[in-house]
Enzyme design. Structure first.
Site, PDB file in Angstrom:
ATOM      1  N   GLU A 131       0.881  -1.293  -0.021  1.00  0.00           N
ATOM      2  CA  GLU A 131       0.016  -0.171  -0.156  1.00  0.00           C
ATOM      3  C   GLU A 131       0.912   1.240  -0.211  1.00  0.00           C
ATOM      4  OE1 GLU A 131      -3.274  -0.262  -0.357  1.00  0.00           O
ATOM      5  OE2 GLU A 131      -3.558  -2.094  -0.010  1.00  0.00           O
ATOM      6  N   CYS A 136      -2.606   9.689   2.207  1.00  0.00           N
ATOM      7  CA  CYS A 136      -2.133   9.044   0.918  1.00  0.00           C
ATOM      8  C   CYS A 136      -3.092   9.257   0.017  1.00  0.00           C
ATOM      9  CB  CYS A 136      -1.839   7.712   1.264  1.00  0.00           C
ATOM     10  SG  CYS A 136      -3.167   6.844   2.103  1.00  0.00           S
TER      11      CYS A 136
HETATM   12  P1  NAD Z   1       8.037   5.066   5.080  1.00  0.00           P
HETATM   13  O1  NAD Z   1       8.101   4.356   3.955  1.00  0.00           O
HETATM   14  O2  NAD Z   1       9.164   5.825   5.452  1.00  0.00           O
HETATM   15  O3  NAD Z   1       7.926   3.896   6.326  1.00  0.00           O
HETATM   16  C1  NAD Z   1       6.872   2.857   6.538  1.00  0.00           C
HETATM   17  C2  NAD Z   1       7.043   1.849   7.419  1.00  0.00           C
HETATM   18  O4  NAD Z   1       8.209   0.953   6.871  1.00  0.00           O
HETATM   19  C3  NAD Z   1       7.809   2.254   8.604  1.00  0.00           C
HETATM   20  O5  NAD Z   1       7.176   1.668   9.867  1.00  0.00           O
HETATM   21  C4  NAD Z   1       9.296   1.931   8.800  1.00  0.00           C
HETATM   22  O6  NAD Z   1       9.768   1.912   9.785  1.00  0.00           O
HETATM   23  C5  NAD Z   1       9.117   0.859   7.716  1.00  0.00           C
HETATM   24  N1  NAD Z   1      10.288   0.793   7.260  1.00  0.00           N
HETATM   25  C6  NAD Z   1      11.291   1.841   6.724  1.00  0.00           C
HETATM   26  N2  NAD Z   1      12.263   1.208   5.842  1.00  0.00           N
HETATM   27  C7  NAD Z   1      12.110  -0.302   6.162  1.00  0.00           C
HETATM   28  C8  NAD Z   1      12.765  -1.563   5.440  1.00  0.00           C
HETATM   29  N3  NAD Z   1      14.016  -1.463   4.760  1.00  0.00           N
HETATM   30  N4  NAD Z   1      12.408  -2.482   5.542  1.00  0.00           N
HETATM   31  C9  NAD Z   1      11.094  -2.723   6.325  1.00  0.00           C
HETATM   32  N5  NAD Z   1      10.514  -1.667   6.823  1.00  0.00           N
HETATM   33  C10 NAD Z   1      10.841  -0.731   6.763  1.00  0.00           C
HETATM   34  O7  NAD Z   1       6.622   5.747   5.232  1.00  0.00           O
HETATM   35  P2  NAD Z   1       6.061   6.601   6.188  1.00  0.00           P
HETATM   36  O8  NAD Z   1       6.582   8.152   6.126  1.00  0.00           O
HETATM   37  O9  NAD Z   1       5.792   6.027   7.633  1.00  0.00           O
HETATM   38  O10 NAD Z   1       4.360   6.761   5.750  1.00  0.00           O
HETATM   39  C11 NAD Z   1       4.232   7.948   4.703  1.00  0.00           C
HETATM   40  C12 NAD Z   1       3.956   7.154   3.165  1.00  0.00           C
HETATM   41  O11 NAD Z   1       2.960   5.999   3.569  1.00  0.00           O
HETATM   42  C13 NAD Z   1       3.366   7.919   2.594  1.00  0.00           C
HETATM   43  O12 NAD Z   1       4.373   7.723   0.859  1.00  0.00           O
HETATM   44  C14 NAD Z   1       1.940   7.844   2.231  1.00  0.00           C
HETATM   45  O13 NAD Z   1       1.352   7.994   1.206  1.00  0.00           O
HETATM   46  C15 NAD Z   1       2.007   6.303   2.417  1.00  0.00           C
HETATM   47  N6  NAD Z   1       0.628   5.647   3.100  1.00  0.00           N
HETATM   48  C16 NAD Z   1       0.189   4.906   2.237  1.00  0.00           C
HETATM   49  C17 NAD Z   1      -1.262   4.426   2.781  1.00  0.00           C
HETATM   50  C18 NAD Z   1      -2.166   3.501   1.822  1.00  0.00           C
HETATM   51  O14 NAD Z   1      -3.100   2.995   2.062  1.00  0.00           O
HETATM   52  N7  NAD Z   1      -1.746   3.362   0.496  1.00  0.00           N
HETATM   53  C19 NAD Z   1      -1.646   4.802   3.877  1.00  0.00           C
HETATM   54  C20 NAD Z   1      -1.049   5.502   4.611  1.00  0.00           C
HETATM   55  C21 NAD Z   1       0.294   6.042   4.306  1.00  0.00           C
END
Ligand code: NAD
Length: 528
Positions: free
Chosen positions: A272, A306
Site C-alpha cells: 500500500e 495517502c
Molecule cells: P515509510 O516508507 O518511511 O515507512 C513505512 C514503514 O516502513 C515504517 O514502519 C518504517 O519503519 C518501515 N520501514 C522503513 N524502512 C524499512 C525497510 N527497509 N524494511 C522494512 N520496513 C521498513 O513511510 P511513512 O513515512 O511512515 O508513511 C508515509 C507514506 O505512507 C506515504 O508515502 C503515504 O502515502 C504512504 N501511505 C500509504 C497508505 C495506503 O494505504 N496506500 C496509507 C497511509 C500512508
C-alpha cells in the site's frame, strides 16, 4: 515497560525543548544505532511533534526479538485457526468493544504522537473500528468453504472452494493514520485466521503498543496479535523472519526495499504505497461542494493523507470561480496545537523540506501561489498553500508532496483532465465532481486508480465492503472488503467424485464410444 505504562499514553513531564532540540536527540539516537539489526540501541523514543515533548521509550527490537515474537505467533495461530470463523468473530467483536470503550485513550495517544487534532483522531479511530467490525462479521461468509457448480461435463463431482489462513502476517505501518491504515490489514488478516505481528512506524510506537495491549488484556495467553517496536531495521527483520505474508504501508521507496528483502525468501507481500491523487472538476459541478472537498482532501491532516487531494484539474469555463472559492476556504484554515486548529503539524520533520522543494520547483517553473507560498513553510506548521497553473513536469505535480499544498490546473475538457490525472506513476485514489451521473461514471471508469469517488473525497473510507489498494508506484494487492479477506488467505479447491461419470474419460481404459459421444457433446455445445 510495565503493564500500566503500556495501557495508557506514556507520561513524561513536559519539557520546553525546541524542535531543533528534538532533531538533536533523534540524531544522537541514530548515531547510537549502528547499521544492522544485531547490535542495536535498545531504546526507541517517541516525541510529540507539536512540542518536541518526550512521550515515552519503547524497545528498539532487533532480529532476535522479532524471531521470538514470530515463534509465539506461530503457535498461537494454530489455536486461532482452530476456532473457525464463528469463534474468531466472537473474539474480534470483543476486541472491537474493548477498543471502542477506551477509544478516548487511543485518540489521546494518536494526538500526542502525530499532533493531529482530536476530531481527526476520533474520525480515524471510529473508521478503524468499523473495519474491524465488518471483517469479523463477514469473514465466514466470504472465506468459509462453499459449493460451486461443477458444470455439465463434470456433473458427477461435488465442487467446493474454501479459503485457509496463511499463518503469520507481518504488518508494517506508517505514522499518518497509525490506527486506520494498519487496521485495514490487521483486522482482515486476523479475521481470515492468521496471527499478526505489527511493526508500527517509529514515529507512532505508542499507538501500535496500545492496540496490542488491548488484545493482550483480552487474551493474555494467546498472542495472536502482537507488536514489535523499532525502526527501519526492525521492519527489515520482520520481512526476513519468514512470515507467511508481509502487508506493507508506506512510501514507494521503502516498498522497493521491502520487496527486495521479501524476494530473498519468496515471501509474498501486499504493498500500500503513496499517492498523488487528482480531483477532476467538470463544468457542471457544484463548485462550492467541490471546493470544500478539495480543501478538506488537500489540507486535512496537514495534507499527510495517502488518498488526499494533491492535484485538481478544473475545466476552464469554471476555473476562476473554483479557484476563488478554494482561496476563500483555504485562507480561513489555521494549523496549530489548540483544539480549534484546522490541522496539526508536520508529523515527520523531514517532510517539511520535501514540501519546500515542491513549492519552490512549482514557482520556479512558472506556477503562481494564490494562497501562501514559500514563507508559509515553517516548522512544525505549514500554512495552507494553493498553487495554480503549475507546469505538469514540476515535482509538485509528479511526486507525492504530503503537505497542505493544492495544485490547481486548468484543462479544456474532461478528456484532458483524465489524461493528466492518469499521467503520474502513482495511482491510488481519484475523485470527480459533476452533477451528471453518467458523466461521473464515465470519468471514474477511465481514471487509473484503485478507488474513485464521485462528488466526494475519501467517501469510500467508511465503506468497509470496498476493496482498497493502488496501481503502479501506489502498490498492489488489496485490503478491505471481501478481497481484503482473501488477500490474507490461501484458496483451496476440492472436487469430490460422487459417482462414476456416465462418460468415463479419466481412465487408461477409455471406451471409444464414450469419447465419440463426448466429441458430439463438445461440438454441439461450442460450435453453434
Ligand atoms: P515509510 O516508507 O518511511 O515507512 C513505512 C514503514 O516502513 C515504517 O514502519 C518504517 O519503519 C518501515 N520501514 C522503513 N524502512 C524499512 C525497510 N527497509 N524494511 C522494512 N520496513 C521498513 O513511510 P511513512 O513515512 O511512515 O508513511 C508515509 C507514506 O505512507 C506515504 O508515502 C503515504 O502515502 C504512504 N501511505 C500509504 C497508505 C495506503 O494505504 N496506500 C496509507 C497511509 C500512508
Amino acid at each position: 515497560m510495565t503493564d500500566s505504562a503500556q495501557n495508557s499514553p506514556p507520561q513524561t513531564a513536559p519539557t520546553a525543548t525546541s524542535l531543533t532540540e528534538t532533531e538533536r536527540k533523534r540524531t544522537e539516537q541514530k548515531k547510537a544505532v549502528p547499521n544492522g539489526v544485531e547490535h542495536r540501541s535498545s531504546v526507541l523514543t517517541s516525541y510529540d511533534p507539536r512540542t518536541s515533548e518526550l512521550l515515552g521509550d519503547y524497545a528498539m527490537m532487533g532480529a532476535d526479538e522479532v524471531t521470538r515474537t514470530i515463534r509465539e505467533a506461530k503457535s498461537a495461530q494454530k489455536w486461532w485457526a482452530g476456532l473457525g470463523s464463528s469463534g474468531r468473530k466472537r473474539w474480534l467483536l470483543d476486541w472491537k468493544k474493548a477498543i471502542a470503550k477506551r477509544a478516548a485513550d487511543l485518540v489521546e495517544v494518536v494526538v500526542q504522537e502525530t499532533g493531529k487534532p482530536h476530531d481527526d483522531a476520533w474520525l480515524e479511530v471510529m473508521l478503524a473500528v468499523e473495519h474491524l467490525d465488518w471483517a469479523a462479521k463477514n469473514a465466514g461468509k466470504v472465506l468459509d468453504r462453499h459449493k460451486v457448480r461443477s458444470g455439465l461435463v463434470a456433473m458427477n463431482q461435488a465442487s467446493s472452494v474454501g479459503y485457509e489462513p496463511l499463518g503469520v502476517v507481518g504488518v508494517i505501518g506508517p505514522w499518518n493514520y497509525p490506527v486506520y491504515t494498519p487496521m485495514g490489514s490487521i483486522a482482515y488478516a486476523l479475521a481470515a485466521g492468521n496471527a499478526v505481528v505489527f511493526k508500527p512506524s517509529e514515529l507512532t510506537p505508542g499507538t501500535g503498543t496500545w492496540l496490542a495491549e488491548t488484545w493482550r488484556t483480552l487474551a493474555p495467553n494467546q498472542p495472536v496479535f502482537q507488536v514489535v517496536t523499532g525502526d527501519a531495521d526492525t521492519g527489515a527483520a520482520l520481512c526476513r523472519s519468514r512470515v507467511d505474508k508481509v502487508s506493507f504501508t508506506g512510501s514507494a521507496a521503502t516498498a522497493r526495499k521491502v520487496l527486495a528483502i521479501c524476494a530473498e525468501s519468496l515471501t509474498p507481500a501486499v504493498i500500500e504505497g503513496g499517492g498523488k491523487d487528482a480531483m477532476i472538476v467538470g463544468g457542471d459541478a457544484k463548485l462550492d461542494a467541490a471546493a470544500e472537498a478539495a480543501v478538506f482532501g488537500g489540507m486535512g491532516n496537514a495534507g499527510q493523507t495517502c488518498v488526499g487531494v494533491e492535484r485538481v484539474y478544473v475545466v476552464e469555463t469554471v476555473f476562476d470561480d473554483f479557484v476563488a472559492l478554494v482561496e476563500t476556504k483555504a485562507r480561513k484554515l489555521k494549523p496549530g496545537a489548540d483544539r480549534g486548529a484546522a490541522y496539526g503539524p508536520m508529523t515527520r520533520e523531514a517532510q517539511v523540506e520535501v514540501v519546500r522543494d515542491h513549492v519552490r520547483d512549482a514557482l520556479d517553473k512558472g506556477g503562481t501561489a494564490v494562497v501562501g507560498g514559500l514563507d508559509s513553510i515553517r516548522e512544525p506548521y505549514i500554512q495552507p498553500i494553493v498553487l495554480v497553473d503549475v507546469p505538469e513536469d514540476s515535482i509538485a505535480v509528479t511526486e507525492e508532496t504530503f503537505g497542505p499544498v493544492l495544485v490547481i490546473n486548468r484543462v479544456r475538457d474532461l478528456s484532458e483532465a483524465i489524461a493528466r490525472a492518469n499521467a503520474t506513476s502513482f495511482a491510488l485514489g481519484a475523485s470527480v465532481f459533476t452533477q451528471d451521473t453518467r458523466t461521473g461514471q464515465w470519468v471514474a471508469e477511465r481514471l487509473r486508480a484503485g478507488v474513485v469517488t464521485i462528488n466526494s473525497v475519501l467517501g469510500f473510507a467508511g465503506v468497509a465492503a470496498l476493496p482498497f489498494g493502488g496501481v503502479g508506484d501506489s502498490g498492489f494487492g488489496r485490503i478491505h472488503g471481501a478481497d481484503g479477506l482473501r488477500e490474507f488467505s490461501r484458496v483451496k479447491s476440492i472436487a469430490r467424485q460422487k459417482r462414476r461419470a456416465p462418460l468415463h474419460l479419466l481412465t487408461m481404459d477409455r471406451k471409444a464410444r464414450h469419447l465419440r459421444v463426448s466429441k458430439w457433446v463438445f461440438k454441439t455445445r461450442h460450435t453453434r
